[in-house]
Scaffold this motif. Structure first.
Motif, PDB file in Angstrom:
ATOM      1  N   THR A 223      24.608  28.395  42.799  1.00 23.98           N
ATOM      2  CA  THR A 223      23.404  28.916  43.455  1.00 23.98           C
ATOM      3  C   THR A 223      23.483  28.684  44.954  1.00 23.98           C
ATOM      4  N   GLY A 224      22.518  29.217  45.675  1.00 22.58           N
ATOM      5  CA  GLY A 224      22.462  29.073  47.126  1.00 22.58           C
ATOM      6  C   GLY A 224      21.652  27.860  47.536  1.00 22.58           C
ATOM      7  N   PHE A 225      21.909  27.389  48.748  1.00 25.33           N
ATOM      8  CA  PHE A 225      21.220  26.180  49.239  1.00 25.33           C
ATOM      9  C   PHE A 225      19.727  26.423  49.443  1.00 25.33           C
ATOM     10  N   ASP A 226      19.325  27.695  49.626  1.00 30.30           N
ATOM     11  CA  ASP A 226      17.933  27.976  49.975  1.00 30.30           C
ATOM     12  C   ASP A 226      16.971  27.763  48.817  1.00 30.30           C
ATOM     13  N   ILE A 227      17.484  27.607  47.594  1.00 29.64           N
ATOM     14  CA  ILE A 227      16.559  27.368  46.475  1.00 29.64           C
ATOM     15  C   ILE A 227      16.816  26.029  45.805  1.00 29.64           C
ATOM     16  N   ILE A 228      17.407  25.087  46.538  1.00 32.52           N
ATOM     17  CA  ILE A 228      17.547  23.729  45.991  1.00 32.52           C
ATOM     18  C   ILE A 228      16.175  23.177  45.630  1.00 32.52           C
ATOM     19  N   PHE A 229      15.179  23.418  46.495  1.00 35.53           N
ATOM     20  CA  PHE A 229      13.833  22.905  46.228  1.00 35.53           C
ATOM     21  C   PHE A 229      13.143  23.703  45.138  1.00 35.53           C
TER      22      PHE A 229
ATOM     23  N   THR B 261      22.637   8.401  40.263  1.00 30.95           N
ATOM     24  CA  THR B 261      23.587   7.756  39.348  1.00 30.95           C
ATOM     25  C   THR B 261      24.799   8.625  39.023  1.00 30.95           C
ATOM     26  N   GLY B 262      24.831   9.855  39.546  1.00 30.13           N
ATOM     27  CA  GLY B 262      25.986  10.708  39.329  1.00 30.13           C
ATOM     28  C   GLY B 262      25.939  11.531  38.063  1.00 30.13           C
ATOM     29  N   ARG B 263      24.829  11.504  37.337  1.00 28.43           N
ATOM     30  CA  ARG B 263      24.739  12.361  36.148  1.00 28.43           C
ATOM     31  C   ARG B 263      24.743  13.834  36.551  1.00 28.43           C
ATOM     32  N   ILE B 264      24.259  14.099  37.762  1.00 29.75           N
ATOM     33  CA  ILE B 264      24.361  15.434  38.355  1.00 29.75           C
ATOM     34  C   ILE B 264      25.093  15.286  39.673  1.00 29.75           C
ATOM     35  N   ARG B 265      26.064  16.167  39.902  1.00 35.47           N
ATOM     36  CA  ARG B 265      26.869  16.105  41.119  1.00 35.47           C
ATOM     37  C   ARG B 265      26.680  17.388  41.914  1.00 35.47           C
ATOM     38  N   PHE B 266      26.413  17.244  43.221  1.00 30.40           N
ATOM     39  CA  PHE B 266      26.342  18.403  44.109  1.00 30.40           C
ATOM     40  C   PHE B 266      27.719  18.651  44.705  1.00 30.40           C
ATOM     41  N   VAL B 267      28.094  19.925  44.774  1.00 33.32           N
ATOM     42  CA  VAL B 267      29.349  20.331  45.406  1.00 33.32           C
ATOM     43  C   VAL B 267      29.011  21.417  46.434  1.00 33.32           C
TER      44      VAL B 267
ATOM     45  N   LYS C 100      23.251  16.818  48.339  1.00 33.07           N
ATOM     46  CA  LYS C 100      22.351  15.906  47.630  1.00 33.07           C
ATOM     47  C   LYS C 100      21.356  15.286  48.607  1.00 33.07           C
ATOM     48  N   ASN C 101      21.736  15.158  49.881  1.00 32.09           N
ATOM     49  CA  ASN C 101      20.814  14.601  50.871  1.00 32.09           C
ATOM     50  C   ASN C 101      19.619  15.522  51.092  1.00 32.09           C
ATOM     51  N   THR C 102      19.872  16.815  51.096  1.00 28.93           N
ATOM     52  CA  THR C 102      18.778  17.782  51.199  1.00 28.93           C
ATOM     53  C   THR C 102      17.866  17.668  49.984  1.00 28.93           C
ATOM     54  N   TYR C 103      18.467  17.520  48.846  1.00 26.08           N
ATOM     55  CA  TYR C 103      17.708  17.355  47.604  1.00 26.08           C
ATOM     56  C   TYR C 103      16.841  16.102  47.654  1.00 26.08           C
ATOM     57  N   PHE C 104      17.446  14.976  48.057  1.00 20.25           N
ATOM     58  CA  PHE C 104      16.691  13.718  48.118  1.00 20.25           C
ATOM     59  C   PHE C 104      15.534  13.813  49.110  1.00 20.25           C
ATOM     60  N   GLN C 105      15.781  14.424  50.255  1.00 18.48           N
ATOM     61  CA  GLN C 105      14.753  14.497  51.293  1.00 18.48           C
ATOM     62  C   GLN C 105      13.508  15.192  50.770  1.00 18.48           C
ATOM     63  N   TRP C 106      13.706  16.273  50.034  1.00 19.72           N
ATOM     64  CA  TRP C 106      12.554  16.993  49.519  1.00 19.72           C
ATOM     65  C   TRP C 106      11.916  16.266  48.346  1.00 19.72           C
ATOM     66  N   MET C 107      12.743  15.744  47.443  1.00 24.71           N
ATOM     67  CA  MET C 107      12.210  15.107  46.237  1.00 24.71           C
ATOM     68  C   MET C 107      11.443  13.830  46.559  1.00 24.71           C
ATOM     69  N   ARG C 108      11.874  13.111  47.584  1.00 21.93           N
ATOM     70  CA  ARG C 108      11.195  11.855  47.925  1.00 21.93           C
ATOM     71  C   ARG C 108       9.915  12.070  48.713  1.00 21.93           C
ATOM     72  N   ASN C 109       9.678  13.313  49.116  1.00 21.01           N
ATOM     73  CA  ASN C 109       8.433  13.663  49.806  1.00 21.01           C
ATOM     74  C   ASN C 109       7.747  14.832  49.109  1.00 21.01           C
ATOM     75  N   ILE C 110       7.892  14.879  47.802  1.00 24.15           N
ATOM     76  CA  ILE C 110       7.461  16.046  47.045  1.00 24.15           C
ATOM     77  C   ILE C 110       5.938  16.151  46.999  1.00 24.15           C
ATOM     78  N   GLU C 111       5.460  17.385  47.074  1.00 23.56           N
ATOM     79  CA  GLU C 111       4.032  17.671  46.940  1.00 23.56           C
ATOM     80  C   GLU C 111       3.786  18.269  45.557  1.00 23.56           C
ATOM     81  N   ASP C 112       2.537  18.223  45.122  1.00 24.70           N
ATOM     82  CA  ASP C 112       2.208  18.869  43.860  1.00 24.70           C
ATOM     83  C   ASP C 112       2.481  20.372  43.971  1.00 24.70           C
ATOM     84  N   TRP C 113       2.814  20.965  42.862  1.00 24.39           N
ATOM     85  CA  TRP C 113       3.347  22.319  42.803  1.00 24.39           C
ATOM     86  C   TRP C 113       2.257  23.285  42.323  1.00 24.39           C
TER      87      TRP C 113
END
Length: 927
Positions: A487-493, A375-381, A386-399
């Protein structure tokens, strides 16, 4: 001002001044917009590396920019307790004394860690000060301080009470040296050369065998099935049958699963659910038993056949392969390249290990976190992350949030003698809950869980716990949500996603509005920086400089680790044979900003730093010129005194408005590279190279007092404004110069860091002045180009003729002839009338007007042609030699890539030089 710019004298003095004055401290002022950045907390064990320096430059630039814009600004500092890293540091120190943590016991060991933190844990914060980081040190936090520890416990208990934290036996990354689970971020998977063993598993019906391939034959002791693809015709009749698992006396089923790749190996895959993540998932789908054959040392445990118990996994591998071979069950061994997961701290091969751990059920937390980005409340620059974020979040495992360490936030869970679990904020609360849960009046014996929480668990709460949560503090109300995360892309997850989940869950809003993702810092050849490659550079070394002879001496007498010393030497020797000069913080920061193209990896070239160190010198010398011509002089501070502005004055003021607008726009858009380029171009090309030169005739000639007053005022006011524009990127040199320029410009304030950010004034845009000076610049550059091409000395006055001069050209010439004579060293300028014949001349064009420089008496045509012929012959030889070298297949194939590329660059340069020389010869020959 001192004649020489010396950052080593300026920078420490100014940072101490700012910090002692509290200039970076946030203030709760409800009538001002709030702007907050929380620092990604560096490890307390760490030191500043190039990635830190880059990101801190970005964050500090944003913080200083918004502070100057008048926002109520907080850059929240702090460090992470770094569970594994810190425990390892202290354990190594103890080992040097012949003591282990087990000798001390848990409480005494934790006391030792706190002692170490007090003595040695501030190295990175000292380095942050060296970088000019304008954080609010009065609010510095530590992930293990009392307030944050309370918040961590509060979050754990609430999640547990809601059923979102549970304890279970699942597969984790296990480091057998540290004897703890580790996160995926602490796993370094690299290609290594190994083997692929092809094993025969006999069919239980006696009808032959199947062949399975494995890179880890020792895990066969825990096999629970062999899987084939359901559409694989070769094995369709085998599905549902059983096989004899060699060396174990067990039978295992053949199952069908779409995950199996029929093209890999024989199409038969051994399934070991307790020792492989993919096998674990398949085991869950097919209801397979989980058989763990390892202990926490990665040795074979008592659930395996007796012959292998107690062996390390690699000893077991050798014996198992020998036994299979002796039994005729080893088909063959192939060489094989595979990805091997190793712990980033120990270098040990990690093991998928089945063990009891604490987990967060992330599914319910992920849904609102996904929606916040959708919804744009958070914006990636840049937006593509954001596609990397979605890919992981939509297949998220328990932590998995538990770690088998002593240093960290201890899990707030207790066990009674029957093994029942009760969770509480304190042991007293745990006892109350135990009584309520079991309805028993007797006082239980409770034992607290030995595990601590993953460091990423506490850092996931960082944006709101640093502001005082769970208390509803004024700071939390004012500064949350924060403005941007850098931050760096390597810790988006591992971090970004978890902060979003936890912020929405506990603080009721997103933790930040923007996520600015930086690229990796690479060396000048595009290689990732690593100690093994010897291309790692310490940013503090760039600031302070390195004497390579002293470095070698330190290495020789053991004052520096040889590997580190050689890496520094290798990284610097090529460009700076004698060592790195002291570039200073401002030059290093400006380099980072200039290279900060959004989302791209950065090729960090020491030559660029040297160039921006020269830029600092340019600014310093420009300020010295301004002060020498304005200190003790009338700079127009009295409003009653007449002011007359020249075209050059009005031009630079107009150009400044455009620079102010662009600088703000670029910083707002996170285009630090464009902001840096805008400021560089204006400073070097417009203010220094043109305006300062255009001011000299006014200040040294016979201009009237009003004109001189106008130029002096313009000199100091434009410089003062420029310093404010540059301050976010180059804080130290701008403060030093501003202190001397500000009084002359009528600017008030104790520090440039607290002054107003410049904003453009449309009324000061002057199209006429810009057109006038553009014409003047083209005229002067035309004459200078002719000088260069004809090799005429810059000091020799030359006559100029003008053909086809229009009305505007003649009018401007009338106004600017004295300036042209001063800057272009013209002897005379004569406008030719229609029909006049020009002598043999060199030519430059300014629109329709032709600028002519008669060659008679200026050059010896024959001598110049002879000189050029000699240069052309030499350059042709350079081209031929380079072409021959690159045409040699042996050289191209055997020489290092960097050497070949260097030769190609030389050839390109030689060809360009040859073309320029030939063109110059044609021009002179045509005279």
């Amino acid at each position: 001002m001192d004649k020489t710019y010396d950052p080593s004298e300026i920078e420490p003095r100014w940072y101490q001044t700012w910090e002692q004055a509290g200039d970076f401290n946030a203030r709760l002022e409800p009538d001002r917009d709030a702007y907050c950045i929380v620092i990604p907390p560096p490890n307390v064990t760490g030191s500043l590396h190039m990635g830190h320096a880059f990101q801190h430059t970005i964050m500090d630039a944003l913080t200083r920019y918004h502070r100057m814009r008048g926002d109520n600004t907080l850059w929240q500092p702090g460090t992470d307790h770094a569970g594994i890293a810190t425990q390892m540091v202290v354990e190594r120190r103890l080992a040097a004394e012949g003591v282990s943590r087990h000798d001390l016991g848990r409480d005494a060991f934790v006391d030792k860690v706190w002692e170490w933190k007090a003595e040695s844990g501030g190295n990175i914060t000292r380095q942050m000060r060296r970088m000019g980081s304008s954080v609010d040190w009065s609010r510095e936090r530590f992930t293990m301080d009392a307030g944050l520890s309370e918040a961590v416990t509060e979050v754990f208990v609430r999640l547990y009470d809601e059923g979102l934290i549970y304890r279970g036996k699942r597969l984790v990354n296990w480091d057998p040296v540290l004897k703890t689970a580790v996160s995926d971020l602490e796993v370094e998977s690299k290609e290594e050369q190994g083997h692929l063993w092809h094993l025969r598993y006999p069919r239980s019906d006696g009808q032959g065998h199947v062949i399975v391939a494995t890179t880890r034959p020792e895990t066969m002791l825990g096999d629970m099935a062999v899987a084939v693809h359901p559409d694989d015709e070769r094995y369709r009749d085998l599905v549902g049958q059983t096989l004899e698992l060699p060396l174990t006396g067990r039978r295992i089923p053949v199952i069908a699963d779409d995950y199996v790749d029929p093209e890999f190996g024989t199409g038969c895959v051994k399934i070991t659910p307790a020792h492989d993540f993919n096998d674990y998932a398949m085991g869950q789908r097919h209801g397979l038993t989980l058989l763990n054959i390892f202990d926490d040392d990665a040795c074979i445990n008592d659930d395996a056949p007796e012959a292998y118990r107690g062996l390390s996994r690699f000893e077991a591998r050798k014996r198992i392969v020998d036994d299979l071979d002796a039994a005729g069950l080893l088909e063959r061994i192939d060489d094989h390249t595979l990805m091997v997961p190793r712990g980033d701290r120990t270098g040990e091969v990690l093991e998928p290990y089945l063990t009891d751990q604490w987990f967060v059920k992330t599914g319910p937390l992920a849904e609102p976190a996904i929606e916040a980005v959708e919804t744009g409340r958070i914006r990636f620059v840049p937006d593509n992350w954001k596609n990397t974020y979605f890919q992981w979040m939509r297949n998220i495992e328990d932590w998995c949030i538990s770690r088998q360490l002593w240093w960290g936030h201890r899990v707030p869970a207790w066990y009674d003698d029957a093994g029942n679990i009760v969770v509480g904020r304190t042991e007293a609360e745990a006892r109350e809950r135990w009584h309520a849960q079991f309805g028993n009046d007797q006082e239980p014996r409770l034992r607290q869980d030995d595990d601590v929480l993953d460091t990423w668990f506490s850092s996931a709460l960082w944006p709101f716990t640093t502001l005082g949560w769970p208390e509803q503090t004024p700071e939390l109300k004012a500064f949350y949500p924060t403005a941007v995360l850098v931050t760096g892309f390597d810790i988006i997850f591992f971090w970004v996603a978890r902060m979003i989940m936890m912020g929405l869950k506990f603080a009721g809003d997103v933790p930040f509005r923007d996520v600015y993702i930086t690229g990796l810092i690479r060396d000048a050849e595009g290689q990732k920086q690593s100690k093994s490659k010897g291309n790692v550079i310490d940013p503090v070394d760039l600031i302070d400089g390195i004497d390579l002879d002293a470095l070698v001496a330190k290495r020789t007498v053991g004052l520096m680790q040889p590997k580190k010393a050689r890496a520094i030497e290798k990284a610097t020797r090529k460009d700076f044979p004698d060592g790195i000069p002291a570039f200073g913080t401002d030059a290093v920061r400006f380099t980072f900003a200039a290279l900060a193209s959004t989302g791209r990896d950065i090729r960090f070239d020491l030559g660029r730093v040297a160039g921006y160190r020269n830029f600092c010198n340019k600014l310093w010398n420009a300020a010295r010129y301004v002060l020498m011509n304005t200190e003790g002089q009338d700079t127009g501070l009295n409003p009653d005194d007449a002011i007359s502005l020249s075209a050059a004055d009005r031009w630079i003021i107009s150009r400044l408005q455009d620079t102010e607008r662009k600088a703000s726009d670029h910083l707002d858009a996170y285009r630090f590279d464009l902001a840096a380029q805008t400021l560089y171009d204006f400073t070097w090309n417009e203010y220094c190279d043109w305006y300062l030169e255009l001011s000299k005739p006014v200040l040294t000639g016979d201009a009237d007092a009003a004109a001189q007053r106008g130029t002096r005022r313009t000199l100091v006011r434009v410089l003062e404004t420029l310093l404010r524009l540059m301050h976010p990127l180059m804080p130290f040199i701008t403060e030093e110069i501003w202190q001397k320029v500000a009084p002359l410009a009528g600017a008030e304030g104790r520090s440039i860091a607290l002054t107003r950010w410049p904003t453009p004034d449309a009324d000061r845009h002057d199209e006429a002045a810009e057109a006038d000076v553009a014409w003047l610049q083209r005229f002067i550059l035309g004459v200078r180009r002719i000088r260069g091409e004809m090799d005429i000395s810059p000091s020799k006055p030359i006559p100029v003729l003008l053909e086809q001069a229009g009305v505007d050209d003649r009018e401007r010439l009338g106004r600017f002839e004295a300036l042209i004579a001063f800057l272009a060293r013209t002897e005379s300028i004569r406008v030719l009338d229609a029909g006049d014949t020009a002598p043999e001349s060199a030519l430059a064009l300014l629109g329709d007007m032709r600028i002519l420089v008669p060659m008679a008496g200026l050059i010896d045509k024959d001598a110049e042609l002879a000189r050029l012929d000699k240069q052309i012959a030499q350059t042709e030889g350079d081209v031929q030699r380079a072409e021959a070298k690159l045409g040699n297949e042996g050289f191209v194939s055997r020489a290092p890539e960097a050497v070949v590329n260097q030769e190609r660059e030389r050839l390109t340069t030689h060809r360009k030089t040859l073309g320029e020389l030939q063109a110059q010869r044609e021009r002179i020959a045509a005279l």
